[in-house]
Design a protein around this motif. Structure first.
Motif, PDB file in Angstrom:
ATOM      1  N   GLY A  36       1.233  -1.607   0.623  1.00  0.00           N
ATOM      2  CA  GLY A  36      -0.444   0.193  -0.158  1.00  0.00           C
ATOM      3  C   GLY A  36       0.619   1.589  -0.131  1.00  0.00           C
ATOM      4  N   ARG A  37       0.597   2.485  -0.366  1.00  0.00           N
ATOM      5  CA  ARG A  37       0.458   3.731  -0.587  1.00  0.00           C
ATOM      6  C   ARG A  37       1.734   4.399   1.435  1.00  0.00           C
ATOM      7  NH1 ARG A  37      -3.295   8.384  -2.844  1.00  0.00           N
ATOM      8  NH2 ARG A  37      -1.273   9.117  -2.693  1.00  0.00           N
ATOM      9  N   HIS A  38       0.716   4.164   2.163  1.00  0.00           N
ATOM     10  CA  HIS A  38       1.186   4.489   3.232  1.00  0.00           C
ATOM     11  C   HIS A  38       2.641   4.158   3.964  1.00  0.00           C
ATOM     12  CE1 HIS A  38      -2.790   5.492   3.344  1.00  0.00           C
ATOM     13  NE2 HIS A  38      -2.971   6.611   4.057  1.00  0.00           N
ATOM     14  N   LEU A  39       2.343   2.342   3.311  1.00  0.00           N
ATOM     15  CA  LEU A  39       3.345   1.306   3.785  1.00  0.00           C
ATOM     16  C   LEU A  39       4.823   2.169   3.045  1.00  0.00           C
ATOM     17  CD1 LEU A  39       4.840   0.072   6.045  1.00  0.00           C
ATOM     18  CD2 LEU A  39       4.028  -2.199   4.145  1.00  0.00           C
ATOM     19  N   ARG A  40       4.421   2.480   2.083  1.00  0.00           N
ATOM     20  CA  ARG A  40       5.598   3.313   1.332  1.00  0.00           C
ATOM     21  C   ARG A  40       5.939   4.123   1.276  1.00  0.00           C
ATOM     22  NH1 ARG A  40       2.216   1.054  -3.144  1.00  0.00           N
ATOM     23  NH2 ARG A  40       1.876   3.033  -3.623  1.00  0.00           N
ATOM     24  N   GLU A  41       5.282   5.357   1.777  1.00  0.00           N
ATOM     25  CA  GLU A  41       5.686   6.134   2.187  1.00  0.00           C
ATOM     26  C   GLU A  41       5.832   6.474   3.511  1.00  0.00           C
ATOM     27  OE1 GLU A  41       3.773   9.712   0.195  1.00  0.00           O
ATOM     28  OE2 GLU A  41       2.486   8.981  -1.395  1.00  0.00           O
ATOM     29  N   LYS A  42       5.786   5.932   4.550  1.00  0.00           N
ATOM     30  CA  LYS A  42       6.354   5.730   5.485  1.00  0.00           C
ATOM     31  C   LYS A  42       7.947   5.335   6.034  1.00  0.00           C
ATOM     32  CE  LYS A  42       1.777   5.956   8.316  1.00  0.00           C
ATOM     33  NZ  LYS A  42       1.099   4.675   9.542  1.00  0.00           N
ATOM     34  N   LEU A  43       7.579   4.155   5.029  1.00  0.00           N
ATOM     35  CA  LEU A  43       9.005   3.899   5.056  1.00  0.00           C
ATOM     36  C   LEU A  43      10.082   4.251   4.386  1.00  0.00           C
ATOM     37  CD1 LEU A  43       8.295  -0.118   4.195  1.00  0.00           C
ATOM     38  CD2 LEU A  43       9.272   0.289   6.018  1.00  0.00           C
ATOM     39  N   ALA A  44      10.163   5.379   3.534  1.00  0.00           N
ATOM     40  CA  ALA A  44      10.484   6.032   2.650  1.00  0.00           C
ATOM     41  C   ALA A  44      11.448   7.488   3.600  1.00  0.00           C
ATOM     42  CB  ALA A  44      10.222   6.884   1.478  1.00  0.00           C
ATOM     43  N   VAL A  45       9.920   7.776   4.779  1.00  0.00           N
ATOM     44  CA  VAL A  45      10.383   8.997   5.163  1.00  0.00           C
ATOM     45  C   VAL A  45      11.510   8.122   6.787  1.00  0.00           C
ATOM     46  CG1 VAL A  45       9.121  10.429   7.605  1.00  0.00           C
ATOM     47  CG2 VAL A  45       8.713  10.184   4.774  1.00  0.00           C
ATOM     48  N   LEU A  46      10.429   7.144   7.446  1.00  0.00           N
ATOM     49  CA  LEU A  46      11.735   6.869   8.776  1.00  0.00           C
ATOM     50  C   LEU A  46      12.276   6.153   7.991  1.00  0.00           C
ATOM     51  CD1 LEU A  46       8.505   5.069   9.933  1.00  0.00           C
ATOM     52  CD2 LEU A  46       9.365   6.995  10.306  1.00  0.00           C
ATOM     53  N   GLY A  47      13.067   6.202   7.534  1.00  0.00           N
ATOM     54  CA  GLY A  47      14.015   5.724   6.465  1.00  0.00           C
ATOM     55  C   GLY A  47      15.123   6.224   6.114  1.00  0.00           C
ATOM     56  N   ALA A  48      15.379   7.929   5.918  1.00  0.00           N
ATOM     57  CA  ALA A  48      16.054   9.106   5.047  1.00  0.00           C
ATOM     58  C   ALA A  48      15.793   9.876   6.012  1.00  0.00           C
ATOM     59  CB  ALA A  48      15.602   8.827   4.019  1.00  0.00           C
ATOM     60  N   ALA A  49      14.686  10.104   7.118  1.00  0.00           N
ATOM     61  CA  ALA A  49      14.253  10.932   7.351  1.00  0.00           C
ATOM     62  C   ALA A  49      14.011  10.673   8.926  1.00  0.00           C
ATOM     63  CB  ALA A  49      13.819  12.258   7.090  1.00  0.00           C
ATOM     64  N   SER A  50      13.694   9.580   9.547  1.00  0.00           N
ATOM     65  CA  SER A  50      13.009   9.186  10.727  1.00  0.00           C
ATOM     66  C   SER A  50      13.076  10.606  12.174  1.00  0.00           C
ATOM     67  CB  SER A  50      13.563   8.851  11.443  1.00  0.00           C
ATOM     68  OG  SER A  50      15.185   8.447  12.567  1.00  0.00           O
ATOM     69  N   THR A  51      14.351  11.390  11.978  1.00  0.00           N
ATOM     70  CA  THR A  51      14.422  12.494  12.625  1.00  0.00           C
ATOM     71  C   THR A  51      12.991  13.814  13.235  1.00  0.00           C
ATOM     72  OG1 THR A  51      15.848  13.380  11.475  1.00  0.00           O
ATOM     73  CG2 THR A  51      16.365  12.005  13.416  1.00  0.00           C
TER      74      THR A  51
END
Length: 314
Positions: A36-51
């Motif tokens: 799903g879109r939510h998982l894809r976009e959340k993984l992108a954020v938490l992987g590169a910009a979690s702070t």
């Protein structure tokens, strides 16, 4: 539960709390599919910009609220999420978190490799919250009723605001930039107490935007401006961005977990009936100049109203 169009889209348009009681049996959380879109976009954020997504005010202990969220998740979706007070298992993702440890879950689904990497790369205190964030489509924040502040956020998909600028701030400060916000600000402390009481609440918000993603953090995705054109050209750019927000009380803590479910779809797909187009037309037509400026709709109000009127029909 999907966005409630009839409850949310009203004319005349007013910026107001708009709380309503959660119906018996209604769920706070929505399972996030593996593709799903939510998982894809959340993984992108938490992987590169979690702070910029995971925030906690100094000295605040979020565990009672995070555990309450895990209990609610297991209660509503026992088939995909398990919680025994110490071990959290996201069966559809194939991963589990217990204390600081991340491990593959004994589930029917194969472990989602990117989810495992993401969890292990995060600081240990954030792994349970991150597992919940990835297992479900919602973002989360904690509201403290005693101070009316927001001391903790796990928000990967914000709607044109920065979590790092909101953490630890008073509810009134958080909503200070909102146009026509007098009712919201006046009710700030009352609302914080209300949503942390045993009664469960929900609310809905919406806007029109040219921004196509779920993640609309202003530093990751600078504001996208409308391209001038006729009614059809403007409508082709327009996205229907919505949020369903709910409040999960934390027993005995004077807190609530604030859930935020974002959706974003092309306007022409979202308005699938003349009645919906008419409701949005009338709401947009009644927006004050301040609200139009705040939402970036002033320059395209005319073409959008023309398109909506045609879509609504006689």
């Amino acid at each position: 539960m999907a966005f409630d169009f009839d409850a949310a889209v009203q004319a005349p348009f007013r910026m107001q709390p708009g709380l309503r009681r959660l119906a018996d049996g209604a769920k706070h959380l929505s399972v996030s599919p593996r593709d799903g879109r939510h998982l894809r976009e959340k993984l992108a954020v938490l992987g590169a910009a979690s702070t910029s997504a995971l925030m906690c005010a100094p000295g605040f202990d979020p565990l009672p609220a995070v555990h309450a969220l895990a209990r609610q998740a297991a209660l509503e979706h026992a088939q995909v999420f398990g919680w025994d007070g110490a071990l959290a298992v996201a069966h559809q993702l194939g991963w589990a978190v217990e204390g600081d440890a991340v491990r593959e879950a004994a589930s029917a689904c194969a472990p989602h490799a990117e989810v495992g990497r993401c969890l292990r790369d995060l600081p240990a205190p954030w792994r349970l919250a991150a597992l919940l964030s990835l297992a479900f489509a919602e973002d989360f924040a904690i509201i403290d009723a005693h101070s009316a502040r927001i001391p903790w956020l796990a928000v990967a998909l914000p709607s044109h605001w920065s979590p790092e600028h909101k953490v630890g701030r008073h509810f009134a400060e958080v909503h200070a930039p909102v146009a026509d916000n007098q009712v919201l600000l006046a009710a700030a402390e009352t609302l914080a107490r209300l949503v942390s009481a045993p009664t469960r609440w929900e609310r809905f918000v919406w806007t029109l935007t040219p921004h196509p993603r779920l993640d609309a953090h202003p530093s990751r995705w600078p504001a996208r401006h409308w391209t001038a054109g006729d009614a059809d050209a403007v409508a082709a750019q327009a996205r229907w961005r919505t949020e369903r927000q709910t409040f999960i009380p934390v027993d005995g803590a004077g807190q609530a977990v604030f859930t935020i479910l974002v959706d974003n779809q092309p306007l022409c797909e979202a308005l699938d009936s003349p009645a919906k187009a008419r409701r949005v037309h009338d709401a947009l037509a009644s927006m004050s100049p301040a609200v139009l400026r705040y939402r970036g709709l002033g320059e395209v109000r005319g073409p959008l109203l023309e398109w909506l009127a045609r879509r609504a029909g006689p």
